[in-house]
Design a protein around this motif. Structure first.
Motif, PDB file in Angstrom:
ATOM      1  N   PHE A  41     -49.512 -30.582 -30.675  1.00  0.00           N
ATOM      2  CA  PHE A  41     -48.375 -30.453 -29.763  1.00  0.00           C
ATOM      3  C   PHE A  41     -47.563 -29.218 -30.141  1.00  0.00           C
ATOM      4  O   PHE A  41     -47.625 -28.749 -31.281  1.00  0.00           O
ATOM      5  CB  PHE A  41     -47.459 -31.682 -29.858  1.00  0.00           C
ATOM      6  N   TYR A  42     -46.803 -28.689 -29.195  1.00  0.00           N
ATOM      7  CA  TYR A  42     -45.808 -27.672 -29.518  1.00  0.00           C
ATOM      8  C   TYR A  42     -44.475 -28.137 -28.952  1.00  0.00           C
ATOM      9  O   TYR A  42     -44.425 -28.893 -27.976  1.00  0.00           O
ATOM     10  CB  TYR A  42     -46.196 -26.293 -28.969  1.00  0.00           C
ATOM     11  N   ASP A  43     -43.375 -27.717 -29.577  1.00  0.00           N
ATOM     12  CA  ASP A  43     -42.061 -28.228 -29.174  1.00  0.00           C
ATOM     13  C   ASP A  43     -41.547 -27.523 -27.924  1.00  0.00           C
ATOM     14  O   ASP A  43     -42.203 -26.630 -27.372  1.00  0.00           O
ATOM     15  CB  ASP A  43     -41.064 -28.144 -30.337  1.00  0.00           C
ATOM     16  N   CYS A  44     -40.355 -27.955 -27.486  1.00  0.00           N
ATOM     17  CA  CYS A  44     -39.807 -27.461 -26.220  1.00  0.00           C
ATOM     18  C   CYS A  44     -39.535 -25.964 -26.239  1.00  0.00           C
ATOM     19  O   CYS A  44     -39.531 -25.313 -25.176  1.00  0.00           O
ATOM     20  CB  CYS A  44     -38.529 -28.226 -25.871  1.00  0.00           C
ATOM     21  N   ASP A  45     -39.320 -25.375 -27.417  1.00  0.00           N
ATOM     22  CA  ASP A  45     -39.083 -23.935 -27.529  1.00  0.00           C
ATOM     23  C   ASP A  45     -40.368 -23.156 -27.792  1.00  0.00           C
ATOM     24  O   ASP A  45     -40.361 -21.923 -27.778  1.00  0.00           O
ATOM     25  CB  ASP A  45     -38.084 -23.646 -28.649  1.00  0.00           C
ATOM     26  N   GLY A  46     -41.446 -23.892 -28.097  1.00  0.00           N
ATOM     27  CA  GLY A  46     -42.716 -23.234 -28.364  1.00  0.00           C
ATOM     28  C   GLY A  46     -42.771 -22.537 -29.708  1.00  0.00           C
ATOM     29  O   GLY A  46     -43.674 -21.728 -29.948  1.00  0.00           O
ATOM     30  N   ASP A  47     -41.811 -22.855 -30.617  1.00  0.00           N
ATOM     31  CA  ASP A  47     -41.783 -22.148 -31.894  1.00  0.00           C
ATOM     32  C   ASP A  47     -42.093 -23.042 -33.093  1.00  0.00           C
ATOM     33  O   ASP A  47     -41.897 -22.640 -34.246  1.00  0.00           O
ATOM     34  CB  ASP A  47     -40.436 -21.452 -32.094  1.00  0.00           C
ATOM     35  N   THR A  48     -42.574 -24.257 -32.840  1.00  0.00           N
ATOM     36  CA  THR A  48     -43.008 -25.159 -33.904  1.00  0.00           C
ATOM     37  C   THR A  48     -44.175 -26.001 -33.396  1.00  0.00           C
ATOM     38  O   THR A  48     -44.155 -26.460 -32.254  1.00  0.00           O
ATOM     39  CB  THR A  48     -41.869 -26.094 -34.357  1.00  0.00           C
ATOM     40  N   LEU A  49     -45.168 -26.199 -34.257  1.00  0.00           N
ATOM     41  CA  LEU A  49     -46.343 -26.996 -33.892  1.00  0.00           C
ATOM     42  C   LEU A  49     -46.306 -28.337 -34.620  1.00  0.00           C
ATOM     43  O   LEU A  49     -45.791 -28.444 -35.731  1.00  0.00           O
ATOM     44  CB  LEU A  49     -47.625 -26.263 -34.270  1.00  0.00           C
ATOM     45  N   LEU A  50     -46.869 -29.352 -33.981  1.00  0.00           N
ATOM     46  CA  LEU A  50     -47.101 -30.655 -34.607  1.00  0.00           C
ATOM     47  C   LEU A  50     -48.591 -30.931 -34.499  1.00  0.00           C
ATOM     48  O   LEU A  50     -49.150 -30.949 -33.396  1.00  0.00           O
ATOM     49  CB  LEU A  50     -46.309 -31.753 -33.899  1.00  0.00           C
ATOM     50  N   VAL A  51     -49.222 -31.118 -35.651  1.00  0.00           N
ATOM     51  CA  VAL A  51     -50.669 -31.338 -35.692  1.00  0.00           C
ATOM     52  C   VAL A  51     -50.928 -32.714 -36.285  1.00  0.00           C
ATOM     53  O   VAL A  51     -50.593 -32.974 -37.447  1.00  0.00           O
ATOM     54  CB  VAL A  51     -51.376 -30.260 -36.532  1.00  0.00           C
ATOM     55  N   LYS A  52     -51.523 -33.616 -35.504  1.00  0.00           N
ATOM     56  CA  LYS A  52     -51.848 -34.955 -35.981  1.00  0.00           C
ATOM     57  C   LYS A  52     -53.293 -34.957 -36.466  1.00  0.00           C
ATOM     58  O   LYS A  52     -54.198 -34.560 -35.737  1.00  0.00           O
ATOM     59  CB  LYS A  52     -51.633 -35.986 -34.877  1.00  0.00           C
ATOM     60  N   VAL A  53     -53.490 -35.422 -37.695  1.00  0.00           N
ATOM     61  CA  VAL A  53     -54.799 -35.315 -38.331  1.00  0.00           C
ATOM     62  C   VAL A  53     -55.215 -36.630 -38.970  1.00  0.00           C
ATOM     63  O   VAL A  53     -54.388 -37.508 -39.226  1.00  0.00           O
ATOM     64  CB  VAL A  53     -54.791 -34.219 -39.418  1.00  0.00           C
ATOM     65  N   VAL A  54     -56.502 -36.743 -39.251  1.00  0.00           N
ATOM     66  CA  VAL A  54     -57.015 -37.770 -40.156  1.00  0.00           C
ATOM     67  C   VAL A  54     -57.254 -37.066 -41.480  1.00  0.00           C
ATOM     68  O   VAL A  54     -58.072 -36.136 -41.569  1.00  0.00           O
ATOM     69  CB  VAL A  54     -58.303 -38.407 -39.623  1.00  0.00           C
ATOM     70  N   GLN A  55     -56.517 -37.485 -42.489  1.00  0.00           N
ATOM     71  CA  GLN A  55     -56.554 -36.829 -43.786  1.00  0.00           C
ATOM     72  C   GLN A  55     -57.647 -37.416 -44.678  1.00  0.00           C
ATOM     73  O   GLN A  55     -57.690 -38.616 -44.910  1.00  0.00           O
ATOM     74  CB  GLN A  55     -55.195 -36.984 -44.482  1.00  0.00           C
ATOM     75  N   SER A  56     -58.523 -36.546 -45.173  1.00  0.00           N
ATOM     76  CA  SER A  56     -59.495 -36.969 -46.177  1.00  0.00           C
ATOM     77  C   SER A  56     -58.847 -36.803 -47.546  1.00  0.00           C
ATOM     78  O   SER A  56     -58.316 -35.731 -47.852  1.00  0.00           O
ATOM     79  CB  SER A  56     -60.766 -36.120 -46.103  1.00  0.00           C
ATOM     80  N   GLY A  57     -58.885 -37.844 -48.358  1.00  0.00           N
ATOM     81  CA  GLY A  57     -58.267 -37.753 -49.672  1.00  0.00           C
ATOM     82  C   GLY A  57     -56.764 -37.630 -49.566  1.00  0.00           C
ATOM     83  O   GLY A  57     -56.111 -38.411 -48.871  1.00  0.00           O
TER      84      GLY A  57
END
Length: 221
Positions: free
Chosen positions: A72-88
């Motif tokens: 995702f990116y925020d309403c200003d387009g200057d920050t990203l949110l990345v949802k992941v499956v973390q190994s370890g």
């Protein structure tokens, strides 16, 4: 999509990395245009190191890769949110999250993974079950279940359900946990045999929790 991202004067954008199952914030790193593109192309996280001035792929040296589920990116387009499956673990110090230092405490939490992300374990277990179905091993009990066919799997689900009920009637917590673990495992085997997956099961439970189930007979939790 790339044109909507506002990179700063150094060509970077901060990326918040979040565990897709537990919601735990894992880390904050920076991406430039190239690392963002490689993240989109490969499905694993790539960042730009401000200290080394080079791209790096999370997990390339540690094996603790992050499999991207959503971005995702925020309403200003200057920050990203990345949802992941973390190994370890996400942190180089061995903690599940880099944000393990609570104000007022002198030592970071050493918890490898938060309790709420036990759902990750079910996903990992299901992945092993799928592997045993697709690539049978002679010494594997799971592979033997698939080899014996659907009727055998259904029989085991029934047997384990009955044993779970008996354990509950006997008011034996230890026995109940043991038998329910068997039941859950065999239910996952059945999901795999039927061509279903555990993520669809999670989605259905989530829909019921939020009241979005397509079956009006199923009430919101």
């Amino acid at each position: 999509m790339m044109e909507r991202i506002r990179f700063d004067e150094k060509g970077l954008v901060p990326a918040v990395i979040q565990d897709a199952v537990s919601g735990t914030v894992l880390m904050l790193a920076y991406m430039n245009r190239e690392s963002l593109q490689k993240t989109l192309e490969t499905g694993t996280t790539w960042f730009f190191s401000r200290s080394r001035q080079e791209l790096w792929n999370k997990g390339a040296s540690s094996g603790h890769f992050q499999q991207v589920q959503e971005m995702f990116y925020d309403c200003d387009g200057d920050t990203l949110l990345v949802k992941v499956v973390q190994s370890g673990v996400a942190c180089h110090e061995g903690t599940f999250s880099c944000f393990s230092r609570r104000f007022g405490e002198t030592e970071p939490s050493t918890t490898a993974r938060p309790q709420v992300s036990r759902a990750v374990f079910l996903s990992e277990l299901f992945a092993v079950i799928e592997e045993r179905r697709q690539n049978p091993q002679d010494s594997s009990y799971t592979s033997s279940l698939f080899a014996k066919g659907e009727d055998r799997i259904l029989k085991k689900v029934g047997e384990e359900a009955a044993e779970t009920i008996i354990a509950a009637k006997n008011h034996n917590p230890g026995e109940l946990i043991y038998e329910m673990a068997d039941l859950w495992y065999h239910c996952l085997v059945l999901l795999s045999a039927q061509g279903a997956d555990v993520e669809s099961l999670f989605a259905e439970l989530g829909n019921r929790r939020s009241g979005k189930t397509v079956d009006p007979a199923k009430e919101k939790y």
